[in-house]
Design an enzyme around this catalytic site. Sequence first.
Site, PDB file in Angstrom:
ATOM      1  N   ASP A   1      16.702  48.791  18.498  1.00 30.76           N
ATOM      2  CA  ASP A   1      18.011  49.411  18.371  1.00 30.76           C
ATOM      3  C   ASP A   1      18.305  49.930  16.970  1.00 30.76           C
ATOM      4  OD1 ASP A   1      17.974  46.447  17.868  1.00 30.76           O
ATOM      5  OD2 ASP A   1      19.890  46.971  16.965  1.00 30.76           O
TER       6      ASP A   1
ATOM      7  N   THR B   1      22.064  43.137  14.569  1.00 30.38           N
ATOM      8  CA  THR B   1      20.791  42.416  14.574  1.00 30.38           C
ATOM      9  C   THR B   1      20.700  41.610  15.860  1.00 30.38           C
ATOM     10  OG1 THR B   1      19.383  40.878  13.341  1.00 30.38           O
ATOM     11  CG2 THR B   1      21.737  40.412  13.344  1.00 30.38           C
ATOM     12  N   GLY B   2      19.468  41.320  16.265  1.00 29.60           N
ATOM     13  CA  GLY B   2      19.308  40.535  17.490  1.00 29.60           C
ATOM     14  C   GLY B   2      18.440  41.252  18.492  1.00 29.60           C
ATOM     15  N   GLU B   3      18.631  40.939  19.758  1.00 26.89           N
ATOM     16  CA  GLU B   3      17.793  41.502  20.815  1.00 26.89           C
ATOM     17  C   GLU B   3      18.138  42.967  21.032  1.00 26.89           C
ATOM     18  OE1 GLU B   3      18.102  37.441  23.385  1.00 26.89           O
ATOM     19  OE2 GLU B   3      17.401  39.230  24.450  1.00 26.89           O
ATOM     20  N   GLY B   4      17.249  43.820  20.532  1.00 26.43           N
ATOM     21  CA  GLY B   4      17.521  45.246  20.534  1.00 26.43           C
ATOM     22  C   GLY B   4      17.813  45.826  21.901  1.00 26.43           C
TER      23      GLY B   4
ATOM     24  N   THR C   1      15.016  41.429   8.886  1.00 24.96           N
ATOM     25  CA  THR C   1      16.147  42.281   9.228  1.00 24.96           C
ATOM     26  C   THR C   1      17.166  42.334   8.093  1.00 24.96           C
ATOM     27  OG1 THR C   1      15.918  41.615  11.502  1.00 24.96           O
ATOM     28  CG2 THR C   1      17.989  42.679  10.899  1.00 24.96           C
TER      29      THR C   1
ATOM     30  N   ARG D   1       7.003  49.634  20.396  1.00 27.19           N
ATOM     31  CA  ARG D   1       8.409  49.399  20.756  1.00 27.19           C
ATOM     32  C   ARG D   1       9.325  49.930  19.656  1.00 27.19           C
ATOM     33  NH1 ARG D   1      12.197  45.640  19.014  1.00 27.19           N
ATOM     34  NH2 ARG D   1      13.805  45.075  20.526  1.00 27.19           N
ATOM     35  N   ILE D   2      10.360  50.598  20.053  1.00 24.61           N
ATOM     36  CA  ILE D   2      11.397  51.021  19.106  1.00 24.61           C
ATOM     37  C   ILE D   2      12.658  50.270  19.484  1.00 24.61           C
ATOM     38  CG2 ILE D   2      12.807  52.939  18.291  1.00 24.61           C
ATOM     39  CD1 ILE D   2      10.419  54.775  18.917  1.00 24.61           C
TER      40      ILE D   2
HETATM   41  N1  ASP Z   1      17.427  44.391  16.596  1.00 25.31           N
HETATM   42  C1  ASP Z   1      16.046  44.395  16.174  1.00 25.31           C
HETATM   43  C2  ASP Z   1      15.147  44.828  17.275  1.00 25.31           C
HETATM   44  O1  ASP Z   1      15.423  44.528  18.417  1.00 25.31           O
HETATM   45  C3  ASP Z   1      15.617  43.079  15.668  1.00 25.31           C
HETATM   46  C4  ASP Z   1      16.388  42.739  14.452  1.00 25.31           C
HETATM   47  O2  ASP Z   1      16.096  43.346  13.432  1.00 25.31           O
HETATM   48  O3  ASP Z   1      17.303  41.944  14.523  1.00 25.31           O
HETATM   49  O4  ASP Z   1      14.161  45.435  17.016  1.00 25.31           O
END
Ligand code: ASP
Length: 143
Positions: free
Chosen positions: A44, A63-66, A13, A41-42
Amino acid sequence: MNGLPISVYAPETVGCVAVDSQGCCAAATSTGGLMNKKTGRIGDSPLIGAGTYACDVCGVSCTGEGEAIIRGTLAREVAAVMEYKGLGLQEAVDFVVKERLDEGLAGLIAVSKTGEVAYGFNCVGMFRGCATEDGFMEVGIWE
Ligand code: ASP
């Protein structure tokens, strides 16, 4: 704060926010997604307003749980609370991380049109860095 390691997230990321001398803000986010993500999966990151957003107020990259970031339209929310609540950038980031991330672990970086820099996360840590035109540089992982 949750005890999950930051390596739950995709190590690839990369998010970037910038503001130029005219106060024009920009944001970009590149992601490898989450570990064990479903095919197709797409997240965020490519969704403007969710994981990435820039306007005449600020630029934000998440960044994190999309899924949690999408539910909270996190990046746009930072700009919205600045516009509608009159918050400063760090206040807006803190508000959004606290109030708009339901169960998800995530973080974000942001810059305002006046050159303020802010970040926030509700997980253990977030790799980040900052550089300004006058030579200031800073990196961090933990709070
Ligand atoms: N936010 C991204 C996703 O959920 C993961 C990341 O790159 O932190 O796909």
